[in-house]
Design a protein around this motif. Sequence first.
Motif, mmCIF file in Angstrom:
data_model
loop_
_atom_site.group_PDB
_atom_site.id
_atom_site.type_symbol
_atom_site.label_atom_id
_atom_site.label_comp_id
_atom_site.label_asym_id
_atom_site.label_seq_id
_atom_site.Cartn_x
_atom_site.Cartn_y
_atom_site.Cartn_z
ATOM 1 N N VAL A 1 -11.815 4.360 4.566
ATOM 2 C CA VAL A 1 -12.211 5.512 3.750
ATOM 3 C C VAL A 1 -11.375 5.655 2.482
ATOM 4 O O VAL A 1 -11.654 6.548 1.670
ATOM 5 C CB VAL A 1 -12.130 6.832 4.563
ATOM 6 C CG1 VAL A 1 -13.082 6.793 5.739
ATOM 7 C CG2 VAL A 1 -10.705 7.115 5.041
ATOM 8 N N LEU A 2 -10.372 4.822 2.294
ATOM 9 C CA LEU A 2 -9.591 4.907 1.056
ATOM 10 C C LEU A 2 -10.477 4.509 -0.124
ATOM 11 O O LEU A 2 -11.046 3.420 -0.142
ATOM 12 C CB LEU A 2 -8.366 3.997 1.124
ATOM 13 C CG LEU A 2 -7.209 4.485 1.990
ATOM 14 C CD1 LEU A 2 -6.119 3.432 2.076
ATOM 15 C CD2 LEU A 2 -6.636 5.801 1.449
ATOM 16 N N PRO A 3 -10.629 5.376 -1.117
ATOM 17 C CA PRO A 3 -11.541 5.098 -2.234
ATOM 18 C C PRO A 3 -11.287 3.771 -2.937
ATOM 19 O O PRO A 3 -12.221 3.086 -3.345
ATOM 20 C CB PRO A 3 -11.305 6.288 -3.175
ATOM 21 C CG PRO A 3 -10.870 7.392 -2.274
ATOM 22 C CD PRO A 3 -10.046 6.732 -1.208
ATOM 23 N N MET A 4 -10.018 3.401 -3.077
ATOM 24 C CA MET A 4 -9.709 2.153 -3.765
ATOM 25 C C MET A 4 -10.246 0.954 -2.979
ATOM 26 O O MET A 4 -10.750 -0.019 -3.562
ATOM 27 C CB MET A 4 -8.201 2.014 -3.971
ATOM 28 C CG MET A 4 -7.813 0.904 -4.942
ATOM 29 S SD MET A 4 -6.022 0.859 -5.187
ATOM 30 C CE MET A 4 -5.916 -0.188 -6.644
ATOM 31 N N HIS A 5 -10.156 1.027 -1.655
ATOM 32 C CA HIS A 5 -10.668 -0.053 -0.815
ATOM 33 C C HIS A 5 -12.191 -0.114 -0.887
ATOM 34 O O HIS A 5 -12.780 -1.199 -0.979
ATOM 35 C CB HIS A 5 -10.206 0.142 0.630
ATOM 36 C CG HIS A 5 -10.619 -0.958 1.550
ATOM 37 N ND1 HIS A 5 -11.729 -0.875 2.354
ATOM 38 C CD2 HIS A 5 -10.087 -2.179 1.762
ATOM 39 C CE1 HIS A 5 -11.858 -1.994 3.038
ATOM 40 N NE2 HIS A 5 -10.879 -2.805 2.702
ATOM 41 N N VAL A 6 -12.834 1.046 -0.844
ATOM 42 C CA VAL A 6 -14.295 1.085 -0.932
ATOM 43 C C VAL A 6 -14.751 0.540 -2.282
ATOM 44 O O VAL A 6 -15.719 -0.228 -2.367
ATOM 45 C CB VAL A 6 -14.813 2.519 -0.721
ATOM 46 C CG1 VAL A 6 -16.317 2.590 -0.950
ATOM 47 C CG2 VAL A 6 -14.478 3.004 0.682
ATOM 48 N N ARG B 1 -0.568 6.779 -6.418
ATOM 49 C CA ARG B 1 -1.643 7.714 -6.777
ATOM 50 C C ARG B 1 -3.006 7.073 -6.564
ATOM 51 O O ARG B 1 -3.903 7.663 -5.955
ATOM 52 C CB ARG B 1 -1.483 8.133 -8.232
ATOM 53 C CG ARG B 1 -2.585 9.073 -8.752
ATOM 54 C CD ARG B 1 -2.673 8.994 -10.256
ATOM 55 N NE ARG B 1 -3.072 7.658 -10.696
ATOM 56 C CZ ARG B 1 -2.934 7.222 -11.941
ATOM 57 N NH1 ARG B 1 -2.387 7.989 -12.870
ATOM 58 N NH2 ARG B 1 -3.331 5.994 -12.268
ATOM 59 N N ASP B 2 -3.168 5.848 -7.051
ATOM 60 C CA ASP B 2 -4.452 5.168 -6.908
ATOM 61 C C ASP B 2 -4.729 4.789 -5.464
ATOM 62 O O ASP B 2 -5.880 4.819 -5.012
ATOM 63 C CB ASP B 2 -4.495 3.927 -7.801
ATOM 64 C CG ASP B 2 -4.564 4.279 -9.277
ATOM 65 O OD1 ASP B 2 -4.729 5.476 -9.585
ATOM 66 O OD2 ASP B 2 -4.451 3.374 -10.116
ATOM 67 N N PHE B 3 -3.697 4.423 -4.728
ATOM 68 C CA PHE B 3 -3.870 4.135 -3.307
ATOM 69 C C PHE B 3 -4.373 5.368 -2.562
ATOM 70 O O PHE B 3 -5.178 5.274 -1.637
ATOM 71 C CB PHE B 3 -2.547 3.692 -2.690
ATOM 72 C CG PHE B 3 -2.222 2.236 -2.882
ATOM 73 C CD1 PHE B 3 -3.019 1.430 -3.684
ATOM 74 C CD2 PHE B 3 -1.129 1.670 -2.260
ATOM 75 C CE1 PHE B 3 -2.724 0.082 -3.861
ATOM 76 C CE2 PHE B 3 -0.827 0.326 -2.413
ATOM 77 C CZ PHE B 3 -1.618 -0.469 -3.226
ATOM 78 N N THR C 1 -3.492 15.741 -4.832
ATOM 79 C CA THR C 1 -3.258 16.334 -3.513
ATOM 80 C C THR C 1 -3.187 15.270 -2.436
ATOM 81 O O THR C 1 -2.238 15.223 -1.636
ATOM 82 C CB THR C 1 -4.374 17.335 -3.169
ATOM 83 O OG1 THR C 1 -4.429 18.335 -4.182
ATOM 84 C CG2 THR C 1 -4.122 17.978 -1.819
ATOM 85 N N PHE C 2 -4.191 14.397 -2.411
ATOM 86 C CA PHE C 2 -4.222 13.358 -1.384
ATOM 87 C C PHE C 2 -3.134 12.320 -1.626
ATOM 88 O O PHE C 2 -2.581 11.763 -0.673
ATOM 89 C CB PHE C 2 -5.595 12.685 -1.344
ATOM 90 C CG PHE C 2 -6.629 13.487 -0.613
ATOM 91 C CD1 PHE C 2 -6.596 13.615 0.764
ATOM 92 C CD2 PHE C 2 -7.627 14.143 -1.309
ATOM 93 C CE1 PHE C 2 -7.542 14.365 1.440
ATOM 94 C CE2 PHE C 2 -8.578 14.898 -0.649
ATOM 95 C CZ PHE C 2 -8.540 15.005 0.734
ATOM 96 N N ALA C 3 -2.845 12.037 -2.884
ATOM 97 C CA ALA C 3 -1.811 11.051 -3.188
ATOM 98 C C ALA C 3 -0.453 11.528 -2.682
ATOM 99 O O ALA C 3 0.305 10.751 -2.093
ATOM 100 C CB ALA C 3 -1.762 10.784 -4.685
ATOM 101 N N VAL C 4 -0.139 12.805 -2.893
ATOM 102 C CA VAL C 4 1.140 13.352 -2.423
ATOM 103 C C VAL C 4 1.194 13.340 -0.895
ATOM 104 O O VAL C 4 2.182 12.899 -0.292
ATOM 105 C CB VAL C 4 1.345 14.783 -2.959
ATOM 106 C CG1 VAL C 4 2.556 15.435 -2.288
ATOM 107 C CG2 VAL C 4 1.534 14.770 -4.469
#
Length: 359
Positions: A11-16, A142-144, A150-153
């Motif tokens: 579900v990580l956006p970068m992976h998708v 951040r990109d991960f 919010t999610f990055a932190v």
Amino acid sequence: MGLLAALFLAVLPMHVQYSVTARGYTGAALFTVVATGLFLRMLKCPNKKNSILFAVSGALAIWMHLYSALAIGVLVIYVVVMAARNPRNISAGAFRMLAIAFTALVALATFFHAAVLLKIFYTIAIRGRGEFNPLFPIEILRDFGGNSLTFAVGATILFAVGIFSLGTDQRHRHVCWLMASLFVIPLLITCSLHPLDFFTRFFFFYLPFYAIAIAAGCIWIWRFAGHGRAIVATRGTLVIAFAIAVGVLARNAVRDVPEEGFRRVACAMMQKAPPGTALCSIGAGGELLAYYIKDPLLLPETFDALRAETDNKAEVRCAYRERSWTTAEHRRAAAWLATQGTLQSYGDFVIYTLRRPPH
């Protein structure tokens, strides 16, 4: 932990994003994590099977993306440091088998890149270096984490907790040091060199390890969440928060997949193209269009080559993207196409269409 890490990775956006993009990043991540797993297995149980699989997977990781070589280099450093600190940390058989495997890996990787090796060194030499960016590690995290603060932190905190939890567990301490080294050492090398082409996606090979560390952090928090009667409420809250986070990530991963424009440009170039139309691509990243176009794609390196390859064609459609590193020859070709035909813009791209009257 493995299943939880796989869920996070899914579900990580970068992976998708790069799972649906014709790039080598997901392949690099896959073969890097496979090579690392085989490496750890060889430390405990060195044999020919693991040695061959390690060499092949490591070479494939580098073939998918050159930055994976940094991860393989970390494995070499790890073995050398282990042996230097205490020769008993690694058996003579394991050290010999790893040395053979690393040699075979380098040979395979060189073979895979043999056709373009000189061009790679030439490109590195002429491209120069970019500006030093001390915030680059933060940009990676951040990109991960989905490009959301919010999610990055939150993900970074879980990542740090996960590394800490692995380090405090005697069984996984060596894994902790290896995972930390796989992130820190490549960063130190690349940030000190700061090449011109330096993007957060180049560290995509680390994404599976990032997901593993987050999973380890979640498990650690779960085990130490609350005491006595409060444990039910605390763990219930954690489950709800986890479900919400995964749900939002999954929605955003599908909804917010960025489009670099290659697919759109490729469709426009092929749309209603008469038989015999010459399709070509010049400028920055033009060769990537070959992944999206089923017909033969010309990739002329010079203006004269463009003229020679398209002179006998009734129609020419050529994609161009301007960047700071675009060669003077490609700029010259684009300027000539602009005077000879029509153009249409698609984001960063321009498609030049040149039609010649039949002879």
